[in-house]
Design a protein around this motif. Structure first.
Motif, short mmCIF file in Angstrom:
data_model
loop_
_atom_site.label_atom_id
_atom_site.label_comp_id
_atom_site.label_asym_id
_atom_site.label_seq_id
_atom_site.Cartn_x
_atom_site.Cartn_y
_atom_site.Cartn_z
N GLN A 287 0.02 10.25 20.47
CA GLN A 287 0.90 9.09 20.44
C GLN A 287 0.52 8.15 21.57
N ARG A 291 3.82 3.83 20.90
CA ARG A 291 4.59 4.82 20.14
C ARG A 291 4.04 5.06 18.74
N LYS A 292 2.88 4.49 18.45
CA LYS A 292 2.22 4.77 17.17
C LYS A 292 1.20 5.89 17.35
N SER A 306 -4.26 3.99 18.08
CA SER A 306 -2.88 4.39 17.78
C SER A 306 -2.23 3.26 16.98
N GLU A 307 -2.42 3.33 15.67
CA GLU A 307 -1.98 2.24 14.80
C GLU A 307 -1.14 2.71 13.61
N PHE A 308 -0.89 4.01 13.52
CA PHE A 308 -0.23 4.55 12.34
C PHE A 308 1.22 4.92 12.65
N GLU A 309 2.08 4.68 11.67
CA GLU A 309 3.52 4.95 11.83
C GLU A 309 3.83 6.43 11.74
N ASP A 310 3.03 7.16 10.98
CA ASP A 310 3.22 8.60 10.80
C ASP A 310 1.89 9.18 10.39
N LYS A 322 0.24 6.90 7.63
CA LYS A 322 1.10 5.84 7.10
C LYS A 322 0.90 4.56 7.90
N ASP A 323 0.63 3.47 7.17
CA ASP A 323 0.42 2.18 7.81
C ASP A 323 1.01 1.09 6.92
N GLY A 325 4.01 0.80 5.89
CA GLY A 325 4.98 1.32 4.92
C GLY A 325 4.37 2.11 3.78
N TRP A 327 1.27 5.15 2.53
CA TRP A 327 0.41 6.25 2.97
C TRP A 327 -0.99 6.08 2.40
#
Length: 539
Positions: A287, A291-292, A306-310, A322-323, A325, A327
């Protein structure tokens, strides 16, 4: 010449890596997915391919060993990796492990099924159980004590523990509360129930074994022990420890951040990461300060920004991320290599990912199912059956009180009571609840009491003392049934079963009373907590 030979070896090594591709983990696993918040569900494999298209009516569990299931219209529907659905009348199930799955039958009992969806064994006297692991499953009895059984129904480890963990690598963590010292003792047993580490207060907590090591906690230390209970890695500054995987384990320091250690306890990555470090194919999720999420190597070299939400761990030739909204399936550099041509907005991976991090397993092997079976059929047969039950024997005495039978009945439930001594003079009722100061305990789920109603006082008195009044006749008897534990809140369901049993051989009159051999009327009623069955003579 030597230089050329070394270059050739290096070329062969690189070629082998390219030809072999990435290592794959957790074969047979599928993750629930959804195109939209209101759409149908599907399943996707860890290789990035859609296993089951968006055609399932409800969210399934994580697929394990190529099987999953979901509940729809109060029925359990199994789904395999080909998308074939099989609807059953089962109530619930865990997940497949070692070729079997623990299920709950429609009567509330527990049973194991195999991959042909055929029953292997019914667990008649089991209150709660877990999945098969190392050939054994944990179970608890009515007293709440835990032990282990095999699929033949043999009790391999007697239920004497207040907590156990499923077997891993041939060993189980067991706990027992010592009533005398008021302390909890923890130990380790093998698959024969023999202690390899005796119960003691040395450890406050032990985790299941992984790669021959078990994470421990004590009052002032944490770390890892070997199978003999020896502390091989010890720290007084770790808040949390994770299981070893391929020689490495993540730990959480006093600073609240995570690091990575080897089997000697040496740091590969000091505690400076915001989330646990878990390497698959040499990559761990990290992370960033934004926070991504992204991927990094064991040297903390970033392979993606660090560019992904999940994200999910790198468990195959790629990983889900996930980017914006949606996957996608990415490679180690963050490049989209998705082969599916459908939008995936939701991937329900959290239970899977959590279990992978905490236990190195696709689902929690310490999860359990509880039996909801209530032996209402046995209660009916013993207490109410027209030809042989307790009430049949009472009512065949016609209107006369059979005092000796009632006294013997209470004696069967460990209450020695003399009616002539206990029933007050002038009373027109006899209530077993008052006499016994409690209910008859049929089993842990059903209790009951009897209350007799008479036309005249039951006990009279003269100069010689108390005596039964021969003119006093029974007018009715009320059976009060009190469901407990698993029966709580189920009076409607249970009373319907009793009514159905009574109506099999009897008829009902115009005002809803059941007539038994035209001699006795039975009326049923209930409230939230109790059921009432009133027997009266049909004049």
């Amino acid at each position: 010449m030597v230089r050329m030979l070394e270059c050739f070896k290096y070329f062969l090594f690189v070629l082998m890596l390219v030809s072999c591709g990435k290592e794959t983990y957790f074969d047979g696993v599928g993750i629930p997915i959804r195109e939209t918040n209101r759409g149908d569900y599907g399943l996707v494999g860890l290789d990035g391919k859609i296993l089951v298209d968006f055609e399932l009516d409800a969210k399934p569990k994580i697929m394990t060993e190529n099987w999953t299931h979901y509940t729809y219209d109060k029925k359990l529907v199994f789904v395999n990796d080909k998308g074939k659905e099989t609807t059953t009348d089962l109530l619930d199930a865990l997940s497949f492990h070692e070729g079997t799955i623990l299920c709950k039958l429609n009567n509330g009992k527990l049973a194991f099924y195999d991959k042909t969806l055929q029953m292997v064994i019914i667990l008649d006297d089991v209150e709660e159980a877990g999945p098969i692991s190392s050939g054994l499953f944990k179970f608890s009895n009515a007293a709440g004590d835990w032990g282990f059984m095999n699929l033949k129904g043999d009790v391999v480890v007697k239920p004497v523990y207040h907590k156990v963990k499923s077997f891993r690598e041939g060993f189980s963590i067991v706990e027992k509360y010592d009533e005398e010292s008021k302390t909890n003792r923890v130990g380790i047993i093998d698959n024969k129930g023999e202690y390899v580490v005796q119960l003691s207060t040395k450890f406050t907590e032990l985790d299941s074994f992984s790669e021959g090591l078990s994470a421990f906690k004590s009052d002032d230390q944490s770390g890892y022990i070997d199978i003999n209970g020896n502390k091989v890695i010890v720290s007084d500054s770790w808040r949390e420890t994770f299981p070893f995987f391929k020689g490495l384990a993540s730990v959480k320091g006093d600073d609240g951040e995570y690091g990575l250690i080897d089997e000697k306890g040496s740091y590969l990555i000091k505690t400076r990461e915001k989330i646990p470090v878990k390497l698959f194919n040499g990559l761990s999720i990290y992370q960033g300060s934004n926070r991504k999420l992204g991927f990094m190597s064991s040297e903390r070299e970033l392979t993606t920004r660090s560019e992904f939400e999940d994200m999910m761990p790198f468990l195959n030739n790629g990983a889900f991320a996930k980017d914006g909204g949606e996957w996608m399936y990415i490679d180690e550099n963050g490049k989209d290599i998705s082969e599916f041509n459908k939008s995936i907005r939701l991937i329900y991976h959290e239970p899977f990912t959590k279990s992978v991090y905490k236990d190195n397993t696709p689902f929690d092997l310490n999860s359990t199912l509880k039996s909801s079976f209530i032996n209402i059929d046995g209660f009916y047969k013993e207490i109410m059956k027209e030809s042989s039950g307790v009430m049949h024997k009472i009512m065949t005495a016609r209107k006369n009180l059979d005092a000796s039978y009632l006294e013997n009945l209470m004696l069967e439930y460990d209450k020695e009571i003399s009616l002539i001594d206990k029933v007050g003079v002038g009373k027109k009722t006899i209530d077993t609840y008052q006499l016994m100061n409690g209910y008859f305990e049929f089993d842990s789920n059903i209790s009951f009491s009897l209350k007799y109603y008479f036309n005249e006082r039951v006990i009279s008195k003269n100069g010689d003392g108390k005596f039964f009044n021969e003119d006093s006749k029974v007018s009715s008897i009320r059976v009060k049934i009190k469901p407990q534990r698993k029966g709580k809140g189920k009076t409607k369901e249970l009373l319907e079963k009793i009514e159905m049993a009574l109506l099999k051989n009897n008829k009902i009159n115009d005002i809803g009373e059941i007539l038994i051999e035209d001699k006795v009327k039975v009326k049923l009623s209930r409230d939230y907590s109790n059921m009432y069955i009133v027997y009266s003579y049909n004049e």
